[in-house]
Design an enzyme around this catalytic site. Structure first.
Site, PDB file in Angstrom:
ATOM      1  N   GLU A 109      -0.979  -8.463   5.132  1.00 32.24           N
ATOM      2  CA  GLU A 109      -0.715  -8.515   6.583  1.00 32.24           C
ATOM      3  C   GLU A 109      -1.967  -8.208   7.400  1.00 32.24           C
ATOM      4  O   GLU A 109      -2.040  -8.595   8.565  1.00 32.24           O
ATOM      5  CB  GLU A 109       0.437  -7.558   6.946  1.00 32.24           C
ATOM      6  CG  GLU A 109       0.110  -6.057   7.005  1.00 32.24           C
ATOM      7  CD  GLU A 109       0.024  -5.372   5.635  1.00 32.24           C
ATOM      8  OE1 GLU A 109       0.092  -6.070   4.603  1.00 32.24           O
ATOM      9  OE2 GLU A 109      -0.125  -4.132   5.606  1.00 32.24           O
ATOM     10  N   HIS A 143      -3.054  -5.266   1.343  1.00 35.49           N
ATOM     11  CA  HIS A 143      -2.472  -5.597   2.653  1.00 35.49           C
ATOM     12  C   HIS A 143      -2.650  -7.061   3.014  1.00 35.49           C
ATOM     13  O   HIS A 143      -3.585  -7.390   3.752  1.00 35.49           O
ATOM     14  CB  HIS A 143      -3.177  -4.790   3.747  1.00 35.49           C
ATOM     15  CG  HIS A 143      -2.963  -3.323   3.671  1.00 35.49           C
ATOM     16  ND1 HIS A 143      -1.796  -2.722   4.042  1.00 35.49           N
ATOM     17  CD2 HIS A 143      -3.795  -2.325   3.280  1.00 35.49           C
ATOM     18  CE1 HIS A 143      -1.903  -1.415   3.893  1.00 35.49           C
ATOM     19  NE2 HIS A 143      -3.099  -1.142   3.420  1.00 35.49           N
ATOM     20  N   CYS A 193       0.833  -1.212   0.000  1.00 35.19           N
ATOM     21  CA  CYS A 193       0.000   0.000   0.000  1.00 35.19           C
ATOM     22  C   CYS A 193       0.871   1.267   0.000  1.00 35.19           C
ATOM     23  O   CYS A 193       1.467   1.590  -1.020  1.00 35.19           O
ATOM     24  CB  CYS A 193      -0.970  -0.038   1.165  1.00 35.19           C
ATOM     25  SG  CYS A 193      -2.342   1.118   0.997  1.00 35.19           S
TER      26      CYS A 193
END
Lengths: 301, 197
Positions: B174, B172, B78
């Protein structure tokens, strides 16, 4: 083509809301009242701005009813900066929140700084696509708001005073409550949930994971780089600065300094450098001298 | 154990650190130039690209990081992807590191209300579809230069690219907890042994 017209599952919606709060970590969210201030905040490195007509210090000084800000003013700020734009609705005023969602604000703060619209009920935040942040003074209050769908929790502090004492109290009380929930036996959690007035499933989650399920930020009375560092060292993951910037002598300089003090919150040498030559901080208020009616933190439950 | 830096000036660096630790990596949170010296690779997390760019300048970290990413493995998600690009449309104060020949547009899908999760179609390698990842106020890749390889698409649009051991994702993994991108990146960089899948 954005797929936002596709309906999201409840889990996806919550992950996206909490996800944005994660992106704001280690940053400073600044109160701004017009496009010019928003630009100063963005240039200083704010991760987001909170658009409101009057900063808490002025609401306090001028008195009277405080409502959601004018959508026109919020839109001007949205058109000026590329960082996320937040705005406040009154506690329980879900119609104001609906308007803010329609305006496309990135986060709604259901805030005690505005005059509450409902003395009993907070907004059902699961009913919205836009994420919400809510204030709290202790872990029970934090978990009630999370139980209603808040994607971020902040201390209430005592907004507009430039006095950190209430934010410190609230952060310590929340952290102490979190430690206690971790420590209890599983068969003690229901009684604890009843005692602190928090939903059992969230109590259980905190017990198992040892932390709040959403980011925990600090707000209310932060006026200096040292204040920001103090709150970060006490466990805050980001700080909100309201009146502390635009009520100080040199807002641009102070805004930059507070941004850096959050990144380097645990480095005293760096904090010393940052704190040098900032001009006057905002004038502070002694909270003991305020009457019960003037306190904002007691709003909401 | 490989030592991987995670740029920790601002953003979701803790989520990256947790994910990397889960892969058996020794994580160093990087806030100062000298902290990069011990690292074998670096992750540029999600966060606010304007804030990150300004803090890179004020921390004195920009030069060290720009040098580091030219000859070490780097992964950006991002805002991290924005920083790795060559050009940013309407940059407004964001100065990228120019590691990958890309042009990106910040907040390319709109505001938070337009954020979404979607699975990614992998290109190259063994292909396949990943679990859904979060696009949060995500950037869009407008142009991919020569020498930059497309490794992931969503609805035909480029969302993941790499050149050598530099990997940039507009989303993302994560946030959604999909480790496969980090793992594949570390394996390709020779920092992690490939697992039998």
């Amino acid at each position: 083509m954005s797929p936002s017209n596709r309906s999201r599952t409840a889990d996806e919606r919550l992950r996206l809301k909490v996800g944005l709060a994660e992106m704001l970590k280690g940053g400073v969210i600044m109160d701004v009242t017009n496009a010019e201030q928003a630009k100063i905040a963005e240039d200083a490195g704010a991760v987001a701005v909170m658009a409101l007509e009057r900063i808490p210090a002025d609401i306090r000084a001028e008195g009277g009813l405080a409502r959601m800000s004018s959508p026109k003013m919020i839109r001007e700020i949205q058109q000026t900066v590329s960082v996320p734009v937040m705005a406040k609705c009154r506690i329980g005023h879900f119609a104001e929140a609906q308007i803010l969602e329609a305006l496309g604000v990135d986060f709604v703060d259901e805030s005690e700084v505005l005059t509450p619209a409902d003395e009993k009920h907070h907004v059902d935040k699961f009913a919205f696509e836009v994420p919400f942040v809510c204030g709290c003074r202790n872990v029970g209050e934090a978990l009630r708001r999370i139980g209603e769908g808040a994607a971020m929790i902040r201390t209430k502090g005592e907004a507009g005073t430039g006095n950190i004492v209430e934010a410190v109290r609230h952060m310590r009380t929340v952290q102490e409550g979190l430690r206690r929930l971790q420590m209890l036996r599983t068969d003690e959690l229901m009684a604890e949930a009843k005692e602190i007035g928090a939903p059992y499933h969230v109590v259980l989650q905190v017990h198992e994971e040892g932390r709040l399920p959403v980011p925990n930020f600090a707000a209310g009375g932060i006026a200096t780089p040292a204040d920001a560092s103090l709150m970060m060292q006490l466990g805050a993951e980001t700080v909100f600065v309201g009146s502390g910037i635009f009520k100080s002598e040199d807002p641009a300089k102070r805004a930059k300094a507070i941004v850096e003090s959050v990144t380097y919150y645990d480095d005293p040498k760096k904090l010393l450098e940052i704190s040098m030559d900032l001009g006057e901080a905002m004038e502070g208020l002694d909270i003991d001298k305020l009457s019960e009616k003037e306190l904002m933190a007691g709003r909401g439950w | 154990m490989p030592r991987v830096g995670v740029l920790a000036l601002q953003g979701d660096f803790d989520l990256h650190a947790e994910l990397l630790e889960g892969l058996g990596v020794d994580v160093v949170k990087v806030r100062r130039g000298e902290e990069l010296a011990d690292c074998e690779a670096v992750v540029l997390p999600g966060g606010e690209s304007t804030t990150l760019s300004k803090l890179l300048d004020r921390s004195g970290l920009r030069e060290a990081l720009a040098d580091f990413v030219q000859n070490h493995p780097v992964l950006g998600t991002c805002a991290g992807c924005i920083l790795l690009a060559r050009r940013i449309e309407d940059a407004a104060g964001v100065l990228p590191l120019d590691r990958l020949d890309l042009t990106v547009r910040r907040n390319g899908f709109g505001r938070q209300i337009d954020s979404f999760e979607a699975p990614i179609l992998r290109e190259g390698g063994s292909g396949g579809v990943t679990p859904a990842s979060a696009f949060i106020r995500a950037p869009r890749i407008l142009r991919v230069g020569d020498g930059v390889e497309v490794v992931g698409r969503w609805q035909g649009e480029v969302v993941a690219v790499r050149e050598g051991s530099a990997l940039a994702l507009t989303f993302h993994p994560e946030v959604s907890g999909d480790r496969s991108w980090h793992e594949g990146w570390l394996v390709d960089a020779g920092l992690l042994a490939a697992r039998e899948l």
